[in-house]
Design a protein around this motif. Structure first.
Motif, PDB file in Angstrom:
ATOM      1  N   ASP A 194       0.956  -1.060  -0.109  1.00  0.00           N
ATOM      2  CA  ASP A 194      -0.088  -0.074  -0.114  1.00  0.00           C
ATOM      3  C   ASP A 194       0.697   1.210   0.124  1.00  0.00           C
ATOM      4  OD1 ASP A 194      -2.028  -1.766   0.279  1.00  0.00           O
ATOM      5  OD2 ASP A 194      -2.670  -1.315   2.330  1.00  0.00           O
ATOM      6  N   ASP A 195       2.004   1.082   0.817  1.00  0.00           N
ATOM      7  CA  ASP A 195       2.684   2.543   0.880  1.00  0.00           C
ATOM      8  C   ASP A 195       3.847   2.243   0.098  1.00  0.00           C
ATOM      9  OD1 ASP A 195       1.027   3.713   2.836  1.00  0.00           O
ATOM     10  OD2 ASP A 195       1.897   2.359   4.353  1.00  0.00           O
ATOM     11  N   ILE A 196       4.442   1.304   0.125  1.00  0.00           N
ATOM     12  CA  ILE A 196       5.629   0.938  -0.687  1.00  0.00           C
ATOM     13  C   ILE A 196       5.721  -0.503  -1.493  1.00  0.00           C
ATOM     14  CG2 ILE A 196       8.286   0.492  -0.726  1.00  0.00           C
ATOM     15  CD1 ILE A 196       8.451   2.577   1.624  1.00  0.00           C
ATOM     16  N   SER A 197       6.023  -0.414  -2.747  1.00  0.00           N
ATOM     17  CA  SER A 197       6.148  -1.924  -3.522  1.00  0.00           C
ATOM     18  C   SER A 197       7.722  -2.097  -3.312  1.00  0.00           C
ATOM     19  CB  SER A 197       5.588  -1.680  -4.742  1.00  0.00           C
ATOM     20  OG  SER A 197       4.332  -1.403  -4.827  1.00  0.00           O
ATOM     21  N   ILE A 198       7.970  -3.392  -3.439  1.00  0.00           N
ATOM     22  CA  ILE A 198       9.240  -3.867  -3.232  1.00  0.00           C
ATOM     23  C   ILE A 198       9.335  -5.252  -4.222  1.00  0.00           C
ATOM     24  CG2 ILE A 198      11.116  -5.261  -1.894  1.00  0.00           C
ATOM     25  CD1 ILE A 198       9.491  -3.979   0.676  1.00  0.00           C
ATOM     26  N   VAL A 199      10.345  -5.353  -4.984  1.00  0.00           N
ATOM     27  CA  VAL A 199      10.609  -6.087  -5.824  1.00  0.00           C
ATOM     28  C   VAL A 199      12.222  -7.057  -5.759  1.00  0.00           C
ATOM     29  CG1 VAL A 199      10.862  -7.165  -8.320  1.00  0.00           C
ATOM     30  CG2 VAL A 199       9.249  -5.399  -7.815  1.00  0.00           C
ATOM     31  N   GLY A 200      12.233  -7.998  -5.373  1.00  0.00           N
ATOM     32  CA  GLY A 200      13.645  -8.825  -5.197  1.00  0.00           C
ATOM     33  C   GLY A 200      14.409  -9.457  -6.437  1.00  0.00           C
ATOM     34  N   PHE A 201      15.222 -10.342  -6.140  1.00  0.00           N
ATOM     35  CA  PHE A 201      15.889 -11.110  -7.246  1.00  0.00           C
ATOM     36  C   PHE A 201      16.365 -12.133  -6.595  1.00  0.00           C
ATOM     37  CE2 PHE A 201      17.815 -10.175 -11.585  1.00  0.00           C
ATOM     38  CZ  PHE A 201      18.373 -11.278 -11.635  1.00  0.00           C
ATOM     39  N   ASP A 202      16.151 -13.599  -7.099  1.00  0.00           N
ATOM     40  CA  ASP A 202      16.538 -14.847  -6.830  1.00  0.00           C
ATOM     41  C   ASP A 202      15.586 -15.729  -6.605  1.00  0.00           C
ATOM     42  OD1 ASP A 202      19.196 -13.954  -7.076  1.00  0.00           O
ATOM     43  OD2 ASP A 202      19.484 -13.609  -4.892  1.00  0.00           O
ATOM     44  N   ASP A 203      14.406 -15.357  -6.107  1.00  0.00           N
ATOM     45  CA  ASP A 203      13.263 -16.322  -5.669  1.00  0.00           C
ATOM     46  C   ASP A 203      13.748 -17.186  -4.660  1.00  0.00           C
ATOM     47  OD1 ASP A 203      10.477 -16.859  -5.525  1.00  0.00           O
ATOM     48  OD2 ASP A 203      10.923 -18.476  -7.135  1.00  0.00           O
ATOM     49  N   ILE A 204      14.513 -16.782  -3.613  1.00  0.00           N
ATOM     50  CA  ILE A 204      14.643 -17.962  -2.648  1.00  0.00           C
ATOM     51  C   ILE A 204      13.207 -18.493  -1.931  1.00  0.00           C
ATOM     52  CG2 ILE A 204      17.016 -17.001  -2.086  1.00  0.00           C
ATOM     53  CD1 ILE A 204      15.875 -15.435   0.393  1.00  0.00           C
ATOM     54  N   PHE A 205      13.384 -19.389  -1.244  1.00  0.00           N
ATOM     55  CA  PHE A 205      12.416 -19.888  -0.699  1.00  0.00           C
ATOM     56  C   PHE A 205      11.515 -18.839   0.275  1.00  0.00           C
ATOM     57  CE2 PHE A 205      10.637 -22.532   2.924  1.00  0.00           C
ATOM     58  CZ  PHE A 205       9.486 -23.084   2.284  1.00  0.00           C
ATOM     59  N   ALA A 206      12.228 -18.204   1.032  1.00  0.00           N
ATOM     60  CA  ALA A 206      11.630 -17.424   2.248  1.00  0.00           C
ATOM     61  C   ALA A 206      10.936 -16.295   1.504  1.00  0.00           C
ATOM     62  CB  ALA A 206      12.597 -16.506   2.933  1.00  0.00           C
ATOM     63  N   ALA A 207      10.997 -16.092   0.197  1.00  0.00           N
ATOM     64  CA  ALA A 207      10.446 -14.958  -0.847  1.00  0.00           C
ATOM     65  C   ALA A 207       8.854 -15.360  -0.766  1.00  0.00           C
ATOM     66  CB  ALA A 207      10.852 -14.909  -1.955  1.00  0.00           C
ATOM     67  N   SER A 208       8.567 -16.739  -0.736  1.00  0.00           N
ATOM     68  CA  SER A 208       7.179 -17.018  -1.181  1.00  0.00           C
ATOM     69  C   SER A 208       6.415 -17.364   0.225  1.00  0.00           C
ATOM     70  CB  SER A 208       7.195 -18.312  -2.084  1.00  0.00           C
ATOM     71  OG  SER A 208       7.780 -19.461  -1.356  1.00  0.00           O
ATOM     72  N   ILE A 209       7.127 -17.457   1.326  1.00  0.00           N
ATOM     73  CA  ILE A 209       6.386 -17.969   2.604  1.00  0.00           C
ATOM     74  C   ILE A 209       6.078 -16.848   3.527  1.00  0.00           C
ATOM     75  CG2 ILE A 209       7.216 -20.190   2.531  1.00  0.00           C
ATOM     76  CD1 ILE A 209       9.345 -19.644   4.536  1.00  0.00           C
ATOM     77  N   ARG A 210       6.645 -15.702   3.236  1.00  0.00           N
ATOM     78  CA  ARG A 210       6.542 -14.257   4.257  1.00  0.00           C
ATOM     79  C   ARG A 210       4.950 -14.010   3.988  1.00  0.00           C
ATOM     80  NH1 ARG A 210      10.297 -10.564   6.322  1.00  0.00           N
ATOM     81  NH2 ARG A 210      12.122 -11.798   6.537  1.00  0.00           N
ATOM     82  N   PRO A 211       4.329 -13.352   5.332  1.00  0.00           N
ATOM     83  CA  PRO A 211       3.075 -13.038   5.115  1.00  0.00           C
ATOM     84  C   PRO A 211       2.942 -12.052   3.985  1.00  0.00           C
ATOM     85  CG  PRO A 211       3.895 -12.722   7.493  1.00  0.00           C
ATOM     86  CD  PRO A 211       4.834 -13.002   6.758  1.00  0.00           C
ATOM     87  N   VAL A 212       3.761 -11.242   3.601  1.00  0.00           N
ATOM     88  CA  VAL A 212       3.922 -10.391   2.230  1.00  0.00           C
ATOM     89  C   VAL A 212       4.702 -11.064   1.385  1.00  0.00           C
ATOM     90  CG1 VAL A 212       4.171  -8.368   1.076  1.00  0.00           C
ATOM     91  CG2 VAL A 212       3.106  -8.255   3.478  1.00  0.00           C
ATOM     92  N   GLY A 213       4.051 -11.750   0.539  1.00  0.00           N
ATOM     93  CA  GLY A 213       4.864 -12.825  -0.544  1.00  0.00           C
ATOM     94  C   GLY A 213       5.876 -11.579  -1.445  1.00  0.00           C
ATOM     95  N   LEU A 214       6.808 -11.752  -1.645  1.00  0.00           N
ATOM     96  CA  LEU A 214       7.923 -11.101  -2.319  1.00  0.00           C
ATOM     97  C   LEU A 214       7.690 -11.335  -3.905  1.00  0.00           C
ATOM     98  CD1 LEU A 214      10.204  -9.059  -1.738  1.00  0.00           C
ATOM     99  CD2 LEU A 214      11.689 -10.983  -1.981  1.00  0.00           C
TER     100      LEU A 214
END
Length: 337
Positions: free
Chosen positions: A266-286
């Protein structure tokens, strides 16, 4: 006293050469003789002397793997794939963790030369050849993994990093973002330079200025990104979206937003790189850039094994980049009006 080939040969009632042929899996041994030798080895609990064997064969059957950070999930995946494929081909793997520091890297590589490993996969902290020079001088086959070399005097297997961050940036621009920041990796690393270039290329193509105050970083860890993010988020003005060098960096930023009571996306969008396992299991999926690390690592180790076992020197150098793709999750959305 340790059990010797002579002891095995005496119990199996064959020659020492026959025992050697069986243990080295040569085909010129009759099946019943092979069974007799292996049974004798088992009864005597015989273990071949690897050092002695390597002196005779000039092969250690050991590979070196030099990585910068074993705690990073990407390098954990690489280690898992490399060891699995190596075992399939009869090799063991000696792993060195450099901590992204040049002095430990030089020390580890010199140790691998002293141990007479058959080949080495390197993710180097340096973009020049200073650390791998001892391997080249010893004529030990080398394949670089993920870390871009300044010149192509070794095989290289990596990702299309520039295109990956360009894709990530275009994603946020397509959602309507015009004020974007970038959290980089270490500035002297070619991998970081390539990924940052993709961000800048996409901004330039879209006709958007890059605010240099919003381009920060200098490391690869969650902790460094977390500290840098705090400084940015405390500023009077901030971007509506961030492209991050890696998922580890992105997760550091994500954790910092919680401290500032900011909502993602809502306030900030974030994009990462690598798609590690933790990216998909956080409350906010990365939202992130994905590439197939298993295919990349397997291709690299197979190239190294091919180079090691070639009867003649392979002159050509392979430059391979694994394609990237965008994975959209809940950390990216149109900016708030």
């Amino acid at each position: 006293m340790p059990v010797t080939l002579k002891d095995v040969a005496a119990l199996a009632d064959v020659s020492i050469q026959t025992v050697s042929n069986v243990l080295n899996r040569r085909v010129n041994v009759r099946p019943q003789t092979r069974i007799k030798v292996l049974t004798a080895c088992e009864e005597l609990n015989y273990r071949p002397n690897a050092a002695a064997r390597s002196l005779v064969t000039q092969k250690s059957k050991v590979l070196g793997l030099v990585i910068p950070d074993i705690t990073n999930p990407i390098f954990g995946d690489i280690f898992s794939t490399i060891t699995s494929v190596s075992e399939r081909y009869g090799y063991s793997v000696m792993v060195g963790n450099t901590g992204r520091e040049t002095i430990p890297e030089h020390r580890i590589i010199n140790l691998l030369v002293e141990q007479r490993v058959d080949g080495v996969l390197v993710n180097s902290s340096t973009s020049d050849n200073s650390s791998i020079e001892p391997l080249l001088m010893a004529k030990i086959p080398v394949v670089r993994l993920l870390s871009y070399p300044n010149d192509l005097n070794t095989d290289f297997f990596g990702t299309d990093d520039c295109n990956g961050t360009r894709m990530a940036t275009e994603h946020l621009i397509g959602l309507g973002h015009r004020e974007l920041g970038y959290i980089r990796g270490r500035r002297d690393a070619n991998l970081s330079i390539q990924r940052e270039q993709g961000f800048r290329d996409a901004m330039r193509t879209a006709g958007l200025p890059v605010n240099e105050d919003w381009v920060v970083g200098g490391g690869f860890s969650h902790e460094i990104a977390y500290k840098e993010a705090h400084r940015l988020l405390e500023a009077e003005s901030r971007p509506t979206g961030f492209i991050c060098h890696s998922d580890m960096v992105a997760l550091g930023l994500l954790d910092a937003t919680y401290d500032h009571s900011l909502k993602v996306p809502d306030d900030i969008s974030i994009v990462g790189f690598d798609d590690i396992f933790a990216a998909s299991i956080r409350p906010v999926g990365l939202t992130t850039i994905k590439f197939n690390i298993e295919v990349l690592a397997e291709s690299a180790i197979l190239r190294l094994i091919h180079r090691m076992n070639s009867k003649t020197e392979i002159v050509d150098r392979k430059f391979y980049q694994e394609a990237c793709g965008l994975i959209v999750r809940s950390s990216s959305a149109p900016p708030r009006k």
